[in-house]
Design a protein around this motif. Structure first.
Motif, PDB file in Angstrom:
ATOM      1  N   VAL A  85       7.129   5.863  -4.460  1.00  0.00           N
ATOM      2  CA  VAL A  85       5.936   5.694  -3.617  1.00  0.00           C
ATOM      3  C   VAL A  85       6.128   4.503  -2.665  1.00  0.00           C
ATOM      4  O   VAL A  85       5.834   4.605  -1.467  1.00  0.00           O
ATOM      5  CB  VAL A  85       4.663   5.511  -4.485  1.00  0.00           C
ATOM      6  N   LEU A  86       6.626   3.381  -3.192  1.00  0.00           N
ATOM      7  CA  LEU A  86       6.879   2.215  -2.340  1.00  0.00           C
ATOM      8  C   LEU A  86       7.892   2.547  -1.245  1.00  0.00           C
ATOM      9  O   LEU A  86       7.716   2.154  -0.089  1.00  0.00           O
ATOM     10  CB  LEU A  86       7.381   1.036  -3.177  1.00  0.00           C
ATOM     11  N   LEU A  87       8.923   3.266  -1.598  1.00  0.00           N
ATOM     12  CA  LEU A  87       9.922   3.683  -0.619  1.00  0.00           C
ATOM     13  C   LEU A  87       9.281   4.566   0.456  1.00  0.00           C
ATOM     14  O   LEU A  87       9.526   4.376   1.654  1.00  0.00           O
ATOM     15  CB  LEU A  87      11.068   4.416  -1.318  1.00  0.00           C
ATOM     16  N   GLY A  88       8.425   5.488   0.044  1.00  0.00           N
ATOM     17  CA  GLY A  88       7.740   6.354   0.998  1.00  0.00           C
ATOM     18  C   GLY A  88       6.826   5.579   1.934  1.00  0.00           C
ATOM     19  O   GLY A  88       6.827   5.798   3.154  1.00  0.00           O
ATOM     20  N   VAL A  89       6.054   4.655   1.376  1.00  0.00           N
ATOM     21  CA  VAL A  89       5.160   3.817   2.196  1.00  0.00           C
ATOM     22  C   VAL A  89       5.991   2.983   3.167  1.00  0.00           C
ATOM     23  O   VAL A  89       5.647   2.857   4.356  1.00  0.00           O
ATOM     24  CB  VAL A  89       4.275   2.924   1.298  1.00  0.00           C
ATOM     25  N   GLY A  90       7.085   2.422   2.668  1.00  0.00           N
ATOM     26  CA  GLY A  90       7.950   1.623   3.528  1.00  0.00           C
ATOM     27  C   GLY A  90       8.509   2.422   4.688  1.00  0.00           C
ATOM     28  O   GLY A  90       8.518   1.953   5.831  1.00  0.00           O
ATOM     29  N   VAL A  91       8.963   3.625   4.406  1.00  0.00           N
ATOM     30  CA  VAL A  91       9.507   4.483   5.462  1.00  0.00           C
ATOM     31  C   VAL A  91       8.432   4.796   6.506  1.00  0.00           C
ATOM     32  O   VAL A  91       8.696   4.753   7.712  1.00  0.00           O
ATOM     33  CB  VAL A  91      10.113   5.774   4.867  1.00  0.00           C
ATOM     34  N   VAL A  92       7.211   5.076   6.057  1.00  0.00           N
ATOM     35  CA  VAL A  92       6.115   5.355   7.001  1.00  0.00           C
ATOM     36  C   VAL A  92       5.873   4.154   7.911  1.00  0.00           C
ATOM     37  O   VAL A  92       5.772   4.299   9.131  1.00  0.00           O
ATOM     38  CB  VAL A  92       4.822   5.751   6.251  1.00  0.00           C
ATOM     39  N   PHE A  93       5.823   2.951   7.329  1.00  0.00           N
ATOM     40  CA  PHE A  93       5.583   1.760   8.146  1.00  0.00           C
ATOM     41  C   PHE A  93       6.745   1.477   9.100  1.00  0.00           C
ATOM     42  O   PHE A  93       6.526   1.155  10.263  1.00  0.00           O
ATOM     43  CB  PHE A  93       5.293   0.534   7.275  1.00  0.00           C
ATOM     44  N   VAL A  94       7.972   1.597   8.628  1.00  0.00           N
ATOM     45  CA  VAL A  94       9.124   1.325   9.486  1.00  0.00           C
ATOM     46  C   VAL A  94       9.199   2.340  10.630  1.00  0.00           C
ATOM     47  O   VAL A  94       9.326   1.962  11.796  1.00  0.00           O
ATOM     48  CB  VAL A  94      10.433   1.309   8.662  1.00  0.00           C
ATOM     49  N   PRO A 124       0.967   1.485  13.118  1.00  0.00           N
ATOM     50  CA  PRO A 124       0.536   0.826  11.887  1.00  0.00           C
ATOM     51  C   PRO A 124       0.082  -0.617  12.075  1.00  0.00           C
ATOM     52  O   PRO A 124      -0.282  -1.291  11.125  1.00  0.00           O
ATOM     53  CB  PRO A 124       1.789   0.865  11.022  1.00  0.00           C
ATOM     54  N   PHE A 125       0.086  -1.081  13.334  1.00  0.00           N
ATOM     55  CA  PHE A 125      -0.280  -2.470  13.609  1.00  0.00           C
ATOM     56  C   PHE A 125      -1.760  -2.748  13.390  1.00  0.00           C
ATOM     57  O   PHE A 125      -2.142  -3.899  13.230  1.00  0.00           O
ATOM     58  CB  PHE A 125       0.153  -2.851  15.026  1.00  0.00           C
ATOM     59  N   ASN A 126      -2.579  -1.700  13.377  1.00  0.00           N
ATOM     60  CA  ASN A 126      -3.997  -1.898  13.082  1.00  0.00           C
ATOM     61  C   ASN A 126      -4.259  -1.946  11.578  1.00  0.00           C
ATOM     62  O   ASN A 126      -5.369  -2.237  11.150  1.00  0.00           O
ATOM     63  CB  ASN A 126      -4.853  -0.823  13.757  1.00  0.00           C
ATOM     64  N   VAL A 127      -3.256  -1.674  10.776  1.00  0.00           N
ATOM     65  CA  VAL A 127      -3.375  -1.699   9.314  1.00  0.00           C
ATOM     66  C   VAL A 127      -2.725  -2.953   8.740  1.00  0.00           C
ATOM     67  O   VAL A 127      -3.207  -3.523   7.763  1.00  0.00           O
ATOM     68  CB  VAL A 127      -2.710  -0.440   8.699  1.00  0.00           C
ATOM     69  N   LEU A 128      -1.627  -3.391   9.358  1.00  0.00           N
ATOM     70  CA  LEU A 128      -0.797  -4.451   8.781  1.00  0.00           C
ATOM     71  C   LEU A 128      -0.088  -5.205   9.896  1.00  0.00           C
ATOM     72  O   LEU A 128       0.462  -4.583  10.805  1.00  0.00           O
ATOM     73  CB  LEU A 128       0.230  -3.782   7.852  1.00  0.00           C
ATOM     74  N   GLU A 129      -0.118  -6.530   9.825  1.00  0.00           N
ATOM     75  CA  GLU A 129       0.667  -7.332  10.758  1.00  0.00           C
ATOM     76  C   GLU A 129       2.143  -7.188  10.386  1.00  0.00           C
ATOM     77  O   GLU A 129       2.489  -7.178   9.215  1.00  0.00           O
ATOM     78  CB  GLU A 129       0.273  -8.812  10.669  1.00  0.00           C
ATOM     79  N   ASN A 130       3.004  -7.067  11.351  1.00  0.00           N
ATOM     80  CA  ASN A 130       4.455  -6.971  11.131  1.00  0.00           C
ATOM     81  C   ASN A 130       4.837  -5.829  10.191  1.00  0.00           C
ATOM     82  O   ASN A 130       5.566  -6.037   9.217  1.00  0.00           O
ATOM     83  CB  ASN A 130       5.003  -8.301  10.622  1.00  0.00           C
ATOM     84  N   PRO A 131       4.372  -4.612  10.465  1.00  0.00           N
ATOM     85  CA  PRO A 131       4.632  -3.493   9.567  1.00  0.00           C
ATOM     86  C   PRO A 131       6.115  -3.134   9.430  1.00  0.00           C
ATOM     87  O   PRO A 131       6.525  -2.600   8.397  1.00  0.00           O
ATOM     88  CB  PRO A 131       3.848  -2.336  10.180  1.00  0.00           C
ATOM     89  N   MET A 132       6.933  -3.463  10.426  1.00  0.00           N
ATOM     90  CA  MET A 132       8.363  -3.185  10.313  1.00  0.00           C
ATOM     91  C   MET A 132       8.964  -4.038   9.201  1.00  0.00           C
ATOM     92  O   MET A 132       9.706  -3.533   8.353  1.00  0.00           O
ATOM     93  CB  MET A 132       9.064  -3.469  11.643  1.00  0.00           C
TER      94      MET A 132
END
Length: 189
Positions: A85-94, A124-132
């Motif tokens: 799940v973390l890997l999936g979320v990370g891929v979405v943000f990147v 994703p910038f409206n959800v999280l600062e520095n999403p990459m």
């Protein structure tokens, strides 16, 4: 590999903080743009170098994890699913960060004078600062958990720390670049 240039980058160094220094130097002098004949070509070249070092970092990260013992408490299906799940979320943000910024926006184009009309504030910038950066951290954390690797967890912490340093180094400078742009536009009107 610890004696090579790959050694420090396995923890994130060259792909972030050092390239930010190169980009600041470019912003001040425009020497890379002049040497490559174009700010775009210079930015693309820096971006390719960053990508290649990120591939190397990921390879080193994986090799370090696989060469060390597993953590028994993480070696179970529930932890594996959490890692997935973390890997999936990370891929979405990147990936969503990359698509929102484009290549030059992702790879320090603003330092080369390649500016967007305004800073990106959509997903994703409206959800999280520095999403990459945080998406990449989630990728490493997920990969470490999936492999039940205490070494991976430690290296993830090091990568996260390097990203925090990079954010502290990049954010004010990027904000100043866009403040200067807004000031120039305001004077013209």
């Amino acid at each position: 590999m610890s004696g090579s240039v790959a050694g420090p980058d396995c923890c994130g160094g060259l792909g972030n903080t050092d390239f930010s220094k190169v980009a600041r130097w470019e912003h001040k002098t425009r020497r890379l743009s002049k040497a490559f004949g174009s700010p775009y070509l210079a930015c693309y070249s820096l971006g390719v170098a960053i990508l290649l070092l990120n591939v190397l970092r990921s390879h080193c990260f994986t090799q370090a994890m696989l060469s060390q013992p597993k953590m028994e408490s993480l070696d179970n299906p529930l932890a594996y699913c959490l890692g997935l799940v973390l890997l999936g979320v990370g891929v979405v943000f990147v990936l969503s960060s990359f698509f929102a910024l484009g290549f030059t926006g992702t790879f320090l184009g603003d330092y080369f004078g390649i500016l967007k009309d305004a800073r990106v504030t959509t997903f994703p910038f409206n959800v999280l600062e520095n999403p990459m950066y945080w998406g990449s951290t989630a990728n490493y954390l997920g990969w470490a958990i999936m492999n039940a690797s205490p070494t991976g967890l430690l290296l993830t912490a090091v990568v996260a720390f390097i990203y925090v340093v990079a954010i502290l180094y990049e954010e004010p400078f990027t904000a100043e670049i866009y403040r200067q742009k807004a000031s120039r536009l305001h004077r013209r009107s």
